[in-house]
Design a protein around this motif. Structure first.
Motif, PDB file in Angstrom:
ATOM      1  N   GLU A  31     -72.513  34.714 -87.481  1.00 44.36           N
ATOM      2  CA  GLU A  31     -72.599  35.646 -86.337  1.00 44.36           C
ATOM      3  C   GLU A  31     -71.947  35.031 -85.103  1.00 44.36           C
ATOM      4  O   GLU A  31     -71.212  35.692 -84.372  1.00 44.36           O
ATOM      5  CB  GLU A  31     -74.065  35.934 -86.004  1.00 44.36           C
ATOM      6  CG  GLU A  31     -74.699  36.928 -86.945  1.00 44.36           C
ATOM      7  CD  GLU A  31     -76.217  36.967 -86.779  1.00 44.36           C
ATOM      8  OE1 GLU A  31     -76.715  36.523 -85.734  1.00 44.36           O
ATOM      9  OE2 GLU A  31     -76.877  37.435 -87.731  1.00 44.36           O
ATOM     10  N   THR A  32     -72.206  33.754 -84.887  1.00 40.19           N
ATOM     11  CA  THR A  32     -71.661  33.085 -83.705  1.00 40.19           C
ATOM     12  C   THR A  32     -70.138  33.029 -83.773  1.00 40.19           C
ATOM     13  O   THR A  32     -69.449  33.323 -82.783  1.00 40.19           O
ATOM     14  CB  THR A  32     -72.227  31.646 -83.605  1.00 40.19           C
ATOM     15  OG1 THR A  32     -73.624  31.729 -83.753  1.00 40.19           O
ATOM     16  CG2 THR A  32     -71.866  30.997 -82.294  1.00 40.19           C
ATOM     17  N   ARG A  75     -68.618  36.407 -83.155  1.00 39.85           N
ATOM     18  CA  ARG A  75     -68.729  36.742 -81.724  1.00 39.85           C
ATOM     19  C   ARG A  75     -67.689  35.964 -80.905  1.00 39.85           C
ATOM     20  O   ARG A  75     -66.987  36.519 -80.061  1.00 39.85           O
ATOM     21  CB  ARG A  75     -70.155  36.400 -81.256  1.00 39.85           C
ATOM     22  CG  ARG A  75     -70.455  36.757 -79.824  1.00 39.85           C
ATOM     23  CD  ARG A  75     -71.936  36.579 -79.501  1.00 39.85           C
ATOM     24  NE  ARG A  75     -72.468  35.249 -79.772  1.00 39.85           N
ATOM     25  CZ  ARG A  75     -72.241  34.173 -79.026  1.00 39.85           C
ATOM     26  NH1 ARG A  75     -71.480  34.261 -77.973  1.00 39.85           N
ATOM     27  NH2 ARG A  75     -72.784  33.005 -79.346  1.00 39.85           N
ATOM     28  N   HIS A 101     -64.100  37.201 -81.386  1.00 41.95           N
ATOM     29  CA  HIS A 101     -63.829  38.433 -80.616  1.00 41.95           C
ATOM     30  C   HIS A 101     -63.681  38.111 -79.137  1.00 41.95           C
ATOM     31  O   HIS A 101     -62.733  38.544 -78.491  1.00 41.95           O
ATOM     32  CB  HIS A 101     -64.952  39.459 -80.832  1.00 41.95           C
ATOM     33  CG  HIS A 101     -64.853  40.110 -82.177  1.00 41.95           C
ATOM     34  ND1 HIS A 101     -65.932  40.621 -82.853  1.00 41.95           N
ATOM     35  CD2 HIS A 101     -63.799  40.298 -82.990  1.00 41.95           C
ATOM     36  CE1 HIS A 101     -65.554  41.096 -84.019  1.00 41.95           C
ATOM     37  NE2 HIS A 101     -64.250  40.923 -84.124  1.00 41.95           N
ATOM     38  N   ALA A 102     -64.615  37.337 -78.604  1.00 36.06           N
ATOM     39  CA  ALA A 102     -64.601  37.042 -77.162  1.00 36.06           C
ATOM     40  C   ALA A 102     -63.335  36.283 -76.765  1.00 36.06           C
ATOM     41  O   ALA A 102     -62.771  36.514 -75.699  1.00 36.06           O
ATOM     42  CB  ALA A 102     -65.844  36.243 -76.800  1.00 36.06           C
TER      43      ALA A 102
END
Ligand SMILES: Cc1cc2nc3c(=O)[nH]c(=O)nc-3n(C[C@H](O)[C@H](O)[C@H](O)COP(=O)(O)OP(=O)(O)OC[C@H]3O[C@@H](n4cnc5c(N)ncnc54)[C@H](O)[C@@H]3O)c2cc1C
Length: 435
Positions: free
Chosen positions: A83-84, A87, A90-91
């Motif tokens: 998940e990290t 994320r 994407h960021a």
């Protein structure tokens, strides 16, 4: 290309082919480490015990300092890795993640999840001393007995490749990726440690990192301890009787090839003997369990291991009843009533380390005398050992439980006989308060 470099097991900058590959192919790299969030095992204890956590955090600290010295950084998080990473990708608008390949089911599943989320994940195998393509057989013909594997490797004179050294890590961070406050909530350093430990390095903040590891390895060879290794390796206590290289091999701060290079230099300068040969021999065991994972994968994680699924390993009951849980708990805590075994289990719980001999004795007791599920024992070792290594732990437990590659079908060791041979003066048992 902008990329994330995901540090997984191997926490070093030297001899890290996966990182070298990333530096060659990417223009900018964001180095990331994700501290696993603790969870409970099926058997009810925390998956990562305090000693193991402490060792891992000290290696991460050393890596971060090195990266900062080289003008980069390490972005640390305490969370679920996939998940990290999704994320962050994407960021930071990054499509590609580079990382080492880990040939164990959970770790393979992580890579699959990242790919499934649309990311490009470039993995490189780097964890063994020998390259799989240099082996004198195809992986699906890996010998089922260690001695056959070793003889095949030695007869074919398989060459150990030289480590890949970096002069300096110079790849810049991607634009917009800035130094952040690291989330290290999963790092809880141990402030006081048991002075009886065989690894007396806990007070050094970066003890499991590369610089400290190389210092330990250098002093081991400088003091010529390697010449006596075969004679002393079965002892139970102290820093010098065995190499202790497992601490840095497990944190990935030092590679097996770097150790082998030191061994070769030592043999060149001071002569080879059965002690130095035996270090190579043990490093081959380490490789063997790695290649076994390549060949058999998830099969090694079944209760029956390499036996057929309907054939449970001998004397290995699934832990279900409260009585079985209590027996298991007493084994974990070093209160089983068997003094030699208990001494080992106390040492493991209080220091995070155990000699190879005591690992064998305690594991054999759980499986062959208490008749309990070897996977619970393997999980306890995973939680406690500062040198926990997925391949070596799984391979050795399977071997002792008789559902791996032991030609004798399992290793049952009588604690009284073992104590007589390895602790004749009762020193070890008295040291851990079981006599
Ligand atoms: C039940 C059980 C569980 C184990 N779990 C682990 C584990 O999680 N991590 C781990 O590194 N080792 C494990 N071992 C193997 C071995 O006990 C340790 O590698 C060793 O005790 C580490 O101390 P050392 O570095 O001083 O070893 P040394 O005796 O100095 O050996 C040198 C190196 O050879 C390798 N080696 C030695 N013996 C083995 C072996 N039997 N299998 C694989 N590699 C070996 C290690 O990399 C070690 O650092 C386990 C053994 C048993 C019986």
């Amino acid at each position: 290309m902008n990329a994330i470099y995901w540090f997984r097991n191997d926490l070093r900058l030297t001899d890290q082919p996966s990182l070298n590959r990333a530096c060659t192919l990417a223009d900018t790299i964001a180095p990331v480490f994700i501290h696993p969030v603790d969870s409970l095992t099926t058997w009810g204890f925390e998956r990562i015990g305090r000693h193991r956590k402490h060792a891992r955090c000290s290696a991460v600290l050393a890596l971060k300092r090195q990266l900062i010295e080289d003008g980069s950084d390490l972005f640390e998080y305490s969370s679920e890795p996939c998940e990290t990473l999704i994320r962050l990708a994407h960021a930071w608008r990054i499509q590609t993640i580079f990382c080492e390949e880990i040939a164990a089911p959970e770790e393979q599943h992580q890579v699959e999840r990242l790919r499934h989320a649309g990311l490009t994940v470039v993995t490189t195998w780097q964890s063994s001393l020998l390259e799989d393509q240099d082996l004198p057989f195809e992986m699906n013909h890996l010998p089922l007995v260690f001695t056959d594997f070793r003889k095949a490797v030695e007869n074919a004179k398989v060459h150990v490749r030289k480590p890949e050294y970096f002069v300096r890590y110079t790849t810049p961070l991607p634009a917009g990726v800035t130094h952040t406050q690291p989330d290290m909530s999963e790092c809880r350093p141990i402030n006081s440690w048991d002075m009886r430990t065989s690894i007396p390095y806990f007070h050094e903040p970066e003890f499991a990192g590369t610089t400290f590891g190389l210092k330990h390895i250098n002093q081991y060879f400088e003091r010529k301890l390697a010449h006596d290794y075969k004679r002393t390796r079965n002892q139970l206590s102290g820093v010098d009787y065995s190499t202790k290289f497992s601490v840095w091999l497990a944190s990935g701060a030092v590679s097996a090839r770097m150790i082998f290079e030191n061994l070769q230099e030592f043999e060149h300068d001071h002569g080879a003997n059965e002690g130095t040969y035996w270090i190579w021999f043990e490093l081959l065991w380490r490789d063997y369990f790695r290649f076994l994972h390549h060949r058999f994968g998830a099969q090694l994680y079944r209760r029956s291991g390499l036996r057929s699924a309907d054939q449970a390993p001998l004397g290995s009951a699934v832990i279900k009843t409260s009585e079985q849980f209590e027996t298991f708990e007493r084994w974990c805590q070093g209160n089983s009533g068997e003094a030699f075994v208990d001494a080992g289990m106390r040492e493991l719980r209080l220091t995070g380390y155990l000699s190879n001999r005591m690992r064998q004795v305690t594991a054999s007791h759980l499986v062959h005398e208490l008749g309990l599920d070897w996977r619970a024992g393997a999980a306890w070792f995973e939680s406690q050992l500062i040198d926990y290594d997925v391949y070596s732990n799984q391979g050795n437990w399977l071997y002792i439980a008789g559902c791996g590659t032991d030609p004798r079908g399992g290793r049952a060791m009588r604690p009284d006989k073992q104590a007589l041979e390895h602790d004749p003066l009762e020193t070890y048992r008295k040291k851990w308060g079981t006599l």
